[in-house]
Write a protein that holds these residues in place. Structure first.
Motif, PDB file in Angstrom:
ATOM      1  N   GLY A  76      32.300  33.467  34.402  1.00  0.00           N
ATOM      2  CA  GLY A  76      30.980  34.075  34.550  1.00  0.00           C
ATOM      3  C   GLY A  76      31.067  35.586  34.666  1.00  0.00           C
ATOM      4  O   GLY A  76      31.563  36.264  33.757  1.00  0.00           O
ATOM      5  N   ASP A  77      30.629  36.130  35.795  1.00  0.00           N
ATOM      6  CA  ASP A  77      30.664  37.571  36.036  1.00  0.00           C
ATOM      7  C   ASP A  77      31.960  38.021  36.709  1.00  0.00           C
ATOM      8  O   ASP A  77      32.042  39.164  37.186  1.00  0.00           O
ATOM      9  CB  ASP A  77      29.464  37.985  36.907  1.00  0.00           C
ATOM     10  N   PHE A  78      32.930  37.142  36.757  1.00  0.00           N
ATOM     11  CA  PHE A  78      34.188  37.442  37.430  1.00  0.00           C
ATOM     12  C   PHE A  78      35.369  37.170  36.497  1.00  0.00           C
ATOM     13  O   PHE A  78      35.277  36.353  35.576  1.00  0.00           O
ATOM     14  CB  PHE A  78      34.361  36.575  38.688  1.00  0.00           C
ATOM     15  N   VAL A  79      36.482  37.864  36.760  1.00  0.00           N
ATOM     16  CA  VAL A  79      37.766  37.461  36.189  1.00  0.00           C
ATOM     17  C   VAL A  79      38.552  36.810  37.315  1.00  0.00           C
ATOM     18  O   VAL A  79      38.370  37.153  38.494  1.00  0.00           O
ATOM     19  CB  VAL A  79      38.553  38.661  35.606  1.00  0.00           C
ATOM     20  N   SER A  80      39.401  35.884  36.974  1.00  0.00           N
ATOM     21  CA  SER A  80      40.245  35.261  37.990  1.00  0.00           C
ATOM     22  C   SER A  80      41.684  35.260  37.506  1.00  0.00           C
ATOM     23  O   SER A  80      41.946  35.187  36.300  1.00  0.00           O
ATOM     24  CB  SER A  80      39.792  33.830  38.294  1.00  0.00           C
ATOM     25  N   VAL A  81      42.617  35.368  38.447  1.00  0.00           N
ATOM     26  CA  VAL A  81      44.046  35.347  38.137  1.00  0.00           C
ATOM     27  C   VAL A  81      44.760  34.514  39.185  1.00  0.00           C
ATOM     28  O   VAL A  81      44.284  34.369  40.314  1.00  0.00           O
ATOM     29  CB  VAL A  81      44.658  36.773  38.116  1.00  0.00           C
ATOM     30  N   ILE A  82      45.896  33.952  38.799  1.00  0.00           N
ATOM     31  CA  ILE A  82      46.761  33.285  39.774  1.00  0.00           C
ATOM     32  C   ILE A  82      47.475  34.350  40.582  1.00  0.00           C
ATOM     33  O   ILE A  82      48.063  35.275  40.027  1.00  0.00           O
ATOM     34  CB  ILE A  82      47.780  32.375  39.075  1.00  0.00           C
ATOM     35  N   CYS A  83      47.409  34.237  41.887  1.00  0.00           N
ATOM     36  CA  CYS A  83      47.991  35.253  42.765  1.00  0.00           C
ATOM     37  C   CYS A  83      49.497  35.338  42.549  1.00  0.00           C
ATOM     38  O   CYS A  83      50.208  34.332  42.626  1.00  0.00           O
ATOM     39  CB  CYS A  83      47.694  34.937  44.227  1.00  0.00           C
ATOM     40  N   GLY A  84      49.971  36.554  42.289  1.00  0.00           N
ATOM     41  CA  GLY A  84      51.383  36.765  41.982  1.00  0.00           C
ATOM     42  C   GLY A  84      52.311  36.541  43.147  1.00  0.00           C
ATOM     43  O   GLY A  84      53.516  36.424  42.971  1.00  0.00           O
ATOM     44  N   LYS A  85      51.781  36.471  44.366  1.00  0.00           N
ATOM     45  CA  LYS A  85      52.629  36.295  45.541  1.00  0.00           C
ATOM     46  C   LYS A  85      52.954  34.827  45.817  1.00  0.00           C
ATOM     47  O   LYS A  85      53.713  34.522  46.733  1.00  0.00           O
ATOM     48  CB  LYS A  85      51.947  36.916  46.769  1.00  0.00           C
ATOM     49  N   CYS A  86      52.362  33.915  45.033  1.00  0.00           N
ATOM     50  CA  CYS A  86      52.666  32.486  45.207  1.00  0.00           C
ATOM     51  C   CYS A  86      54.096  32.212  44.758  1.00  0.00           C
ATOM     52  O   CYS A  86      54.499  32.604  43.666  1.00  0.00           O
ATOM     53  CB  CYS A  86      51.708  31.630  44.388  1.00  0.00           C
ATOM     54  N   ARG A  87      54.858  31.533  45.599  1.00  0.00           N
ATOM     55  CA  ARG A  87      56.245  31.226  45.275  1.00  0.00           C
ATOM     56  C   ARG A  87      56.367  29.860  44.610  1.00  0.00           C
ATOM     57  O   ARG A  87      55.443  29.051  44.645  1.00  0.00           O
ATOM     58  CB  ARG A  87      57.114  31.270  46.540  1.00  0.00           C
ATOM     59  N   VAL A 106      40.479  34.377  56.972  1.00  0.00           N
ATOM     60  CA  VAL A 106      40.081  32.972  57.059  1.00  0.00           C
ATOM     61  C   VAL A 106      38.569  32.802  57.157  1.00  0.00           C
ATOM     62  O   VAL A 106      37.972  31.957  56.477  1.00  0.00           O
ATOM     63  CB  VAL A 106      40.762  32.290  58.271  1.00  0.00           C
ATOM     64  N   TYR A 107      37.928  33.614  57.969  1.00  0.00           N
ATOM     65  CA  TYR A 107      36.522  33.370  58.293  1.00  0.00           C
ATOM     66  C   TYR A 107      35.537  34.244  57.517  1.00  0.00           C
ATOM     67  O   TYR A 107      34.334  34.049  57.636  1.00  0.00           O
ATOM     68  CB  TYR A 107      36.300  33.569  59.794  1.00  0.00           C
ATOM     69  N   THR A 108      36.030  35.210  56.726  1.00  0.00           N
ATOM     70  CA  THR A 108      35.130  36.063  55.961  1.00  0.00           C
ATOM     71  C   THR A 108      35.008  35.548  54.535  1.00  0.00           C
ATOM     72  O   THR A 108      36.006  35.382  53.841  1.00  0.00           O
ATOM     73  CB  THR A 108      35.641  37.522  55.940  1.00  0.00           C
ATOM     74  N   HIS A 109      33.771  35.289  54.100  1.00  0.00           N
ATOM     75  CA  HIS A 109      33.510  34.810  52.745  1.00  0.00           C
ATOM     76  C   HIS A 109      32.364  35.634  52.171  1.00  0.00           C
ATOM     77  O   HIS A 109      31.207  35.468  52.560  1.00  0.00           O
ATOM     78  CB  HIS A 109      33.146  33.318  52.761  1.00  0.00           C
ATOM     79  N   PHE A 110      32.693  36.530  51.250  1.00  0.00           N
ATOM     80  CA  PHE A 110      31.688  37.407  50.657  1.00  0.00           C
ATOM     81  C   PHE A 110      30.940  36.674  49.546  1.00  0.00           C
ATOM     82  O   PHE A 110      31.556  36.004  48.711  1.00  0.00           O
ATOM     83  CB  PHE A 110      32.345  38.666  50.082  1.00  0.00           C
ATOM     84  N   SER A 111      29.640  36.820  49.525  1.00  0.00           N
ATOM     85  CA  SER A 111      28.851  36.189  48.468  1.00  0.00           C
ATOM     86  C   SER A 111      29.125  36.873  47.140  1.00  0.00           C
ATOM     87  O   SER A 111      29.506  38.053  47.092  1.00  0.00           O
ATOM     88  CB  SER A 111      27.352  36.279  48.793  1.00  0.00           C
ATOM     89  N   GLU A 112      28.918  36.145  46.051  1.00  0.00           N
ATOM     90  CA  GLU A 112      29.144  36.713  44.725  1.00  0.00           C
ATOM     91  C   GLU A 112      28.165  37.838  44.447  1.00  0.00           C
ATOM     92  O   GLU A 112      28.529  38.845  43.818  1.00  0.00           O
ATOM     93  CB  GLU A 112      29.037  35.616  43.660  1.00  0.00           C
ATOM     94  N   GLU A 113      26.935  37.686  44.914  1.00  0.00           N
ATOM     95  CA  GLU A 113      25.933  38.733  44.691  1.00  0.00           C
ATOM     96  C   GLU A 113      26.355  40.037  45.346  1.00  0.00           C
ATOM     97  O   GLU A 113      26.225  41.127  44.759  1.00  0.00           O
ATOM     98  CB  GLU A 113      24.568  38.285  45.241  1.00  0.00           C
ATOM     99  N   TYR A 114      26.855  39.939  46.569  1.00  0.00           N
ATOM    100  CA  TYR A 114      27.305  41.134  47.295  1.00  0.00           C
ATOM    101  C   TYR A 114      28.493  41.779  46.584  1.00  0.00           C
ATOM    102  O   TYR A 114      28.553  43.007  46.417  1.00  0.00           O
ATOM    103  CB  TYR A 114      27.684  40.759  48.728  1.00  0.00           C
ATOM    104  N   GLN A 115      29.446  40.972  46.134  1.00  0.00           N
ATOM    105  CA  GLN A 115      30.624  41.509  45.450  1.00  0.00           C
ATOM    106  C   GLN A 115      30.237  42.230  44.160  1.00  0.00           C
ATOM    107  O   GLN A 115      30.770  43.300  43.847  1.00  0.00           O
ATOM    108  CB  GLN A 115      31.613  40.386  45.148  1.00  0.00           C
ATOM    109  N   LEU A 116      29.303  41.658  43.405  1.00  0.00           N
ATOM    110  CA  LEU A 116      28.878  42.288  42.149  1.00  0.00           C
ATOM    111  C   LEU A 116      28.177  43.619  42.419  1.00  0.00           C
ATOM    112  O   LEU A 116      28.391  44.604  41.693  1.00  0.00           O
ATOM    113  CB  LEU A 116      27.943  41.346  41.382  1.00  0.00           C
TER     114      LEU A 116
END
Length: 324
Positions: A211-222, A306-316
């Motif tokens: 949609g309005d976002f790009v996503s990537v696999i986090c490079g720090k995952c082992r 853990v407890y902070t979840h930003f809405s997509e509208e706010y991020q955009l």
């Protein structure tokens, strides 16, 4: 293998001489009224055990290249991420195999290893020297485990610690000149993705549009860990170059790094990540949100992680503030 220097001598209350050896899985003790008798018995035991171990070693000569390739394929590839495997294997091909590839493992001495590393250091490649030392250490430890050699020559090798320099953000003038310079570059799309998302170099290969976002696999995952994706809003200036084709996503990291260096000799490709993070904050985007976008959330910060979840509208809305 037991060593004479680790024998512990003492005289008991009864006036007897005693030597104990409690190392390397052994629990051995010799006792006599005569000190020389104890010493001779201990020396003979050490000699006999070491001779047995040497006789147990495989007689067939093992070539360094053959054993190393087997180690990379059977051990390394199964336990690290593909990018880590390819980077370390390429390092071995460039810096280790030309010197040691044709040699039997038993002929590679600490001095030969030290000379190899000293040569790399003399070229000003401290980080490469650290990587080579790490790879050699792993290979020789595996050879000891396979009983091809009795000890690793790397335990006697020393190099100074390499002080790694932190990256630096490009100035606004440099960014604008860079954006103008890449108009004719075949890697323009990839460079703009790095600039407007702050993703790591190896993360671009997993990039997807959601949609309005790009996503990537986090490079720090082992290796073995659950893969997790993170999302970054698409900046208006970036939308025009998306999506990236499969060919765009398949370009090797070294190709992107080398071409970026030609355009910005004073910087590294990862400096685009520094530039994104710095410019976001200069434009008034909350640091906590930038940390989420760049996977910099402190594990100790429970509130943000853990407890902070930003809405997509706010991020955009926040991403619209980003200007170069």
């Amino acid at each position: 293998m037991p060593k004479l220097k680790y024998g512990r001598f003492r005289k008991t209350r009864d006036g007897l001489w005693q030597v104990r050896y409690r190392r390397d899985g052994f629990d051995k003790q010799f006792t006599s009224k005569n000190l020389n008798t104890v010493k001779d018995a201990f020396r003979e035991w050490v000699r006999s055990v070491n001779d047995e171990k040497k006789d147990a070693l495989p007689k067939k000569t093992q070539i360094f290249f053959d054993f190393s390739e087997r180690y990379f394929l059977q051990v390394k590839r199964a336990n690290v991420e593909k990018q880590t495997y390819e980077t370390q294997h390429r390092c071995a091909e460039l810096h280790i195999y030309p010197k040691f590839g044709a040699l039997p493992l038993r002929q590679i001495t600490p001095m030969k290893c030290q000379e190899l590393l000293n040569g790399i250091l003399a070229e000003g490649k401290g980080r490469t020297a650290e990587t080579v030392k790490f790879i050699l250490g792993e290979i020789f430890r595996a050879a000891v485990g396979e009983r091809i050699i009795t000890s690793s020559p790397m335990q006697y090798v020393k190099i100074p610690r390499h002080i790694r320099e932190n990256g630096k953000a490009l100035s606004l003038d440099t960014v604008r000149a860079f954006v103008a310079a890449i108009d004719n570059s075949p890697y323009r799309k990839q460079f703009l993705v790095f600039l407007y998302t702050g993703i790591r170099r190896d993360e671009i290969h997993s990039l997807q549009i959601e949609g309005d976002f790009v996503s990537v696999i986090c490079g720090k995952c082992r290796k073995g860990q659950k893969k997790r994706r993170r999302k970054i809003p698409i900046a208006p200036e970036l939308r025009a170059v998306l999506p990236l084709s499969e060919e765009d996503l398949a370009v090797e990291n070294d190709v992107l790094t080398g071409n970026f260096k030609k355009l910005c000799p004073a910087h590294h490709l990862n400096d685009l990540r520094h530039t994104f993070i710095s410019r976001c904050q200069e434009c008034g985007i909350a640091k906590t949100l930038v940390d989420v976008w760049t996977d910099h959330t402190d594990k100790k910060d429970m509130t943000a992680g853990v407890y902070t979840h930003f809405s997509e509208e706010y991020q955009l809305r926040e991403m619209e503030k980003l200007k170069f």
